[in-house]
Each structure stands twice: as C-alpha cells, then as structure tokens.
Design a protein around this motif. Structure first.
Motif, PDB file in Angstrom:
ATOM      1  N   GLY A  25       0.803  -1.221   0.000  1.00 31.47           N
ATOM      2  CA  GLY A  25       0.000   0.000   0.000  1.00 31.47           C
ATOM      3  C   GLY A  25       0.833   1.267   0.000  1.00 31.47           C
ATOM      4  N   CYS A  26       2.073   1.167   0.531  1.00 31.84           N
ATOM      5  CA  CYS A  26       2.933   2.356   0.565  1.00 31.84           C
ATOM      6  C   CYS A  26       3.270   2.846  -0.844  1.00 31.84           C
ATOM      7  CB  CYS A  26       4.211   2.078   1.357  1.00 31.84           C
ATOM      8  SG  CYS A  26       5.288   0.805   0.635  1.00 31.84           S
ATOM      9  N   LEU A  27       3.186   1.965  -1.836  1.00 31.19           N
ATOM     10  CA  LEU A  27       3.460   2.384  -3.216  1.00 31.19           C
ATOM     11  C   LEU A  27       2.392   3.336  -3.729  1.00 31.19           C
ATOM     12  CD1 LEU A  27       4.509  -1.042  -4.793  1.00 31.19           C
ATOM     13  CD2 LEU A  27       6.021   0.854  -4.161  1.00 31.19           C
ATOM     14  N   ASP A  28       1.213   3.270  -3.109  1.00 30.54           N
ATOM     15  CA  ASP A  28       0.089   4.117  -3.519  1.00 30.54           C
ATOM     16  C   ASP A  28      -0.072   5.321  -2.594  1.00 30.54           C
ATOM     17  OD1 ASP A  28      -2.040   4.680  -5.289  1.00 30.54           O
ATOM     18  OD2 ASP A  28      -3.497   3.839  -3.881  1.00 30.54           O
ATOM     19  N   GLY A  29       0.962   5.603  -1.811  1.00 33.19           N
ATOM     20  CA  GLY A  29       0.942   6.784  -0.959  1.00 33.19           C
ATOM     21  C   GLY A  29       0.426   6.568   0.445  1.00 33.19           C
ATOM     22  N   VAL A  30       0.121   5.327   0.823  1.00 29.29           N
ATOM     23  CA  VAL A  30      -0.330   5.046   2.195  1.00 29.29           C
ATOM     24  C   VAL A  30       0.837   5.301   3.146  1.00 29.29           C
ATOM     25  CG1 VAL A  30      -1.151   3.273   3.774  1.00 29.29           C
ATOM     26  CG2 VAL A  30      -2.044   3.379   1.437  1.00 29.29           C
ATOM     27  N   LYS A  31       0.613   6.150   4.141  1.00 30.10           N
ATOM     28  CA  LYS A  31       1.675   6.543   5.063  1.00 30.10           C
ATOM     29  C   LYS A  31       1.773   5.633   6.284  1.00 30.10           C
ATOM     30  CE  LYS A  31       2.644  10.214   2.605  1.00 30.10           C
ATOM     31  NZ  LYS A  31       3.906  10.282   1.807  1.00 30.10           N
ATOM     32  N   LEU A  32       0.628   5.073   6.716  1.00 33.80           N
ATOM     33  CA  LEU A  32       0.595   4.255   7.931  1.00 33.80           C
ATOM     34  C   LEU A  32       0.053   2.872   7.608  1.00 33.80           C
ATOM     35  CD1 LEU A  32      -0.894   6.860  10.464  1.00 33.80           C
ATOM     36  CD2 LEU A  32       1.523   6.303  10.092  1.00 33.80           C
ATOM     37  N   ARG A  33       0.522   1.875   8.335  1.00 32.14           N
ATOM     38  CA  ARG A  33       0.029   0.519   8.140  1.00 32.14           C
ATOM     39  C   ARG A  33      -1.443   0.441   8.553  1.00 32.14           C
ATOM     40  NH1 ARG A  33       3.799  -1.623   4.812  1.00 32.14           N
ATOM     41  NH2 ARG A  33       5.855  -1.780   5.780  1.00 32.14           N
ATOM     42  N   THR A  34      -2.228  -0.233   7.749  1.00 38.42           N
ATOM     43  CA  THR A  34      -3.662  -0.360   8.034  1.00 38.42           C
ATOM     44  C   THR A  34      -3.996  -1.701   8.687  1.00 38.42           C
ATOM     45  OG1 THR A  34      -4.036  -1.207   5.799  1.00 38.42           O
ATOM     46  CG2 THR A  34      -4.305   1.172   6.146  1.00 38.42           C
ATOM     47  N   SER A  35      -2.970  -2.521   8.952  1.00 40.08           N
ATOM     48  CA  SER A  35      -3.188  -3.823   9.572  1.00 40.08           C
ATOM     49  C   SER A  35      -1.947  -4.222  10.363  1.00 40.08           C
ATOM     50  CB  SER A  35      -3.494  -4.883   8.508  1.00 40.08           C
ATOM     51  OG  SER A  35      -2.395  -5.013   7.623  1.00 40.08           O
ATOM     52  N   THR A  36      -2.079  -5.300  11.101  1.00 38.64           N
ATOM     53  CA  THR A  36      -0.966  -5.889  11.839  1.00 38.64           C
ATOM     54  C   THR A  36      -0.671  -7.259  11.241  1.00 38.64           C
ATOM     55  OG1 THR A  36      -1.495  -4.735  13.898  1.00 38.64           O
ATOM     56  CG2 THR A  36      -0.209  -6.757  14.101  1.00 38.64           C
ATOM     57  N   THR A  37       0.607  -7.607  11.128  1.00 39.81           N
ATOM     58  CA  THR A  37       0.972  -8.904  10.566  1.00 39.81           C
ATOM     59  C   THR A  37       1.865  -9.672  11.534  1.00 39.81           C
ATOM     60  OG1 THR A  37       2.806  -7.837   9.374  1.00 39.81           O
ATOM     61  CG2 THR A  37       0.762  -8.187   8.160  1.00 39.81           C
ATOM     62  N   HIS A  38       1.580 -10.976  11.646  1.00 38.73           N
ATOM     63  CA  HIS A  38       2.363 -11.880  12.494  1.00 38.73           C
ATOM     64  C   HIS A  38       2.838 -13.077  11.666  1.00 38.73           C
ATOM     65  CE1 HIS A  38      -0.055  -9.854  15.638  1.00 38.73           C
ATOM     66  NE2 HIS A  38       0.940 -10.150  16.447  1.00 38.73           N
ATOM     67  N   ALA A  39       3.985 -13.624  12.028  1.00 39.17           N
ATOM     68  CA  ALA A  39       4.429 -14.887  11.449  1.00 39.17           C
ATOM     69  C   ALA A  39       3.661 -16.021  12.127  1.00 39.17           C
ATOM     70  CB  ALA A  39       5.923 -15.066  11.651  1.00 39.17           C
ATOM     71  N   MET A  40       2.959 -16.841  11.351  1.00 38.43           N
ATOM     72  CA  MET A  40       2.214 -17.955  11.913  1.00 38.43           C
ATOM     73  C   MET A  40       3.104 -19.170  12.166  1.00 38.43           C
ATOM     74  SD  MET A  40      -1.303 -17.834   9.689  1.00 38.43           S
ATOM     75  CE  MET A  40      -2.005 -19.133  10.720  1.00 38.43           C
ATOM     76  N   GLU A  41       4.271 -19.151  11.553  1.00 34.00           N
ATOM     77  CA  GLU A  41       5.262 -20.210  11.692  1.00 34.00           C
ATOM     78  C   GLU A  41       6.604 -19.581  11.328  1.00 34.00           C
ATOM     79  OE1 GLU A  41       3.410 -22.840   8.908  1.00 34.00           O
ATOM     80  OE2 GLU A  41       4.648 -22.156   7.223  1.00 34.00           O
ATOM     81  N   GLY A  42       7.671 -20.359  11.324  1.00 34.23           N
ATOM     82  CA  GLY A  42       8.942 -19.807  10.898  1.00 34.23           C
ATOM     83  C   GLY A  42       8.841 -19.274   9.483  1.00 34.23           C
ATOM     84  N   CYS A  43       9.225 -18.025   9.270  1.00 37.39           N
ATOM     85  CA  CYS A  43       9.087 -17.371   7.961  1.00 37.39           C
ATOM     86  C   CYS A  43      10.420 -16.812   7.483  1.00 37.39           C
ATOM     87  CB  CYS A  43       8.086 -16.214   8.029  1.00 37.39           C
ATOM     88  SG  CYS A  43       6.365 -16.696   8.219  1.00 37.39           S
ATOM     89  N   LEU A  44      10.597 -16.828   6.183  1.00 40.40           N
ATOM     90  CA  LEU A  44      11.697 -16.116   5.536  1.00 40.40           C
ATOM     91  C   LEU A  44      11.066 -15.099   4.602  1.00 40.40           C
ATOM     92  CD1 LEU A  44      14.712 -15.716   4.918  1.00 40.40           C
ATOM     93  CD2 LEU A  44      14.476 -17.450   3.113  1.00 40.40           C
ATOM     94  N   LEU A  45      11.311 -13.821   4.877  1.00 34.49           N
ATOM     95  CA  LEU A  45      10.697 -12.740   4.115  1.00 34.49           C
ATOM     96  C   LEU A  45      11.756 -11.862   3.464  1.00 34.49           C
ATOM     97  CD1 LEU A  45       8.009 -11.507   6.698  1.00 34.49           C
ATOM     98  CD2 LEU A  45       7.794 -13.346   5.007  1.00 34.49           C
ATOM     99  N   THR A  46      11.419 -11.328   2.315  1.00 27.34           N
ATOM    100  CA  THR A  46      12.226 -10.297   1.674  1.00 27.34           C
ATOM    101  C   THR A  46      11.532  -8.967   1.898  1.00 27.34           C
ATOM    102  OG1 THR A  46      12.902 -11.844  -0.065  1.00 27.34           O
ATOM    103  CG2 THR A  46      13.267  -9.502  -0.473  1.00 27.34           C
TER     104      THR A  46
END
Length: 230
Positions: free
Chosen positions: A82-103
């Motif tokens: 969403g930040c690509l469209d000008g959103v300044k603040l996060r509109t949700s919360t995200t959690h890892a449900m298991e071990g995650c590898l993220l880029t």
C-alpha cells in the motif's frame, strides 16, 4: 527527497524470483519466528514484503479494540505494498504464523526495479491481478454463499488446493475461532460444520486439519452435503 536506487539496465534473462531471493540495495532477507510481529497497525509504512517461506496472518483492530483476522498469506505473496500508492501508515498488523523467511524491499528500491525491469513489472502486476480476483471472489462468497460453503472454500484455499506446483494439500493449523472470524460466523457453527465434514470424510481433524479431495468434489459439484444453512 530520497533518490531511488539505480539498477542495471534491463536484460532478457532477468528472473524476478531470483531477484527477490537475494539481499541487495534496498532489499533484505530476514527470518521471523512463530508469532513474531512483522509490522503493526498505525506504524509508518515504507517497505514491501515478499514471502519466501512460511505463513503470515493479517489482522485489523477496531477503535474499540476488537481484533479480526482478514487474511492468511503464504509463499509467493506480497504484502505491505500500500505504501506504493501513498499510504503513510500501516492499516493492519501482521504476524508470522510459523517460521518465515521474508524479503523486505524499500519503497524506493521497489519503484526503481519496477521501472528498470519489465519482467519484474509483469510479475508484480500478475500478482496484483490475481489478488484482485481473489478479493472479488471473497466478496461474492460473503454475499451469496452460506457459512458452510464459505468454510469449505476457505479450507480448500488454506490447503493450497489447485495452487500451481502443489501436488499434495498442506495441513491447516488454525483455531476454530480464527476460522469463524475469517468467514463471518460463530465458533459453534464452525465446530458443527467441522464435525459434519469429518463424518463425511471431507477432512481429518486431530490438532491439524487434513483436507481431502472429497471436499473439493463436493464444492465443485454443488452436492447437497454443502448446502445453504442460513
């Protein structure tokens, strides 16, 4: 004003997944443990995430503090874009449900690679179109299908039925309360449907949910086992 990172000129052999799998300018690979918070609702938004491995739960909080699960994301999906469209603040919360590898990719780096590499732009656009189609399907599901059919569809999606490259459905490890939140019904209704599905051989349920092909057949053929209940 930040200057977007420069990338090499476009080349025909560019591989978007290989690009996302390596750290680089404005791009970091990071591991998260189960239940780790990735970002929280209301904090500043300036990075996009891509899931290399694992599952991510997306929740939102109302002003009264009530939490609702709005999505479960898996390998190969982006979030936080969403930040690509000008959103300044996060509109949700995200959690890892298991071990995650993220880029994680900064907004500036993402814009730069989208401009420099047509192959990456096509890859990202394909993801956005697929996600838009999924949102439309979810809306139709909520408007016209019974809670029993919504649960059946959700279980099939979470088990990766029909996903490209998946030969065996994966176990679903979610509480009945979370499933109820996601389809807009009560935990007691979900418990009733889960017991019904198990008795008919649609699922096996012992701490984790094993989804069987019979459930997909019942949904596709619109059998009376999956019918309007409301």
């Amino acid at each position: 004003m930040a200057v977007p990172p420069r990338h090499p000129p476009s080349n025909a052999s560019f591989d978007p997944k290989a690009f996302l799998g390596l750290s680089g300018l404005g791009k970091v690979l990071k591991k998260y443990r189960k239940n780790d918070v990735i970002f929280t609702q209301g904090e500043g938004a300036g990075t996009i995430f891509y899931i290399q491995k694992g599952k991510v739960k997306v929740t939102v909080f109302s002003e009264q503090g009530k939490e609702a699960v709005v999505g479960i994301l898996t390998q190969g999906q982006f979030f936080g874009e969403g930040c690509l469209d000008g959103v300044k603040l996060r509109t949700s919360t995200t959690h890892a449900m298991e071990g995650c590898l993220l880029t994680s990719i900064t907004k500036a780096a993402m814009i730069a690679i989208l401009r420099a590499e047509p192959a990456f732009s096509a890859f990202f656009l394909s993801y956005l179109l697929l996600r838009n189609s999924r949102i439309e399907d979810d809306l139709i599901d909520q408007l016209f299908n019974s809670s029993e059919r919504r649960l059946a569809r959700l279980l099939l999606i979470l088990a990766d039925f029909g996903k490209e490259g998946v030969t065996q459905p994966i176990p679903v490890i979610l509480s009945q309360e979370t499933l109820a939140d996601m389809i807009g019904t009560t935990r007691s209704r979900v418990s009733f449907f889960m017991n019904k599905f198990r008795k008919k051989g649609f699922i096996s349920y012992n701490g984790k949910i094993e989804v069987h092909r019979l459930l997909l057949d019942a949904v596709l053929r619109d059998k009376p086992q999956i019918k309007e209940d409301e």
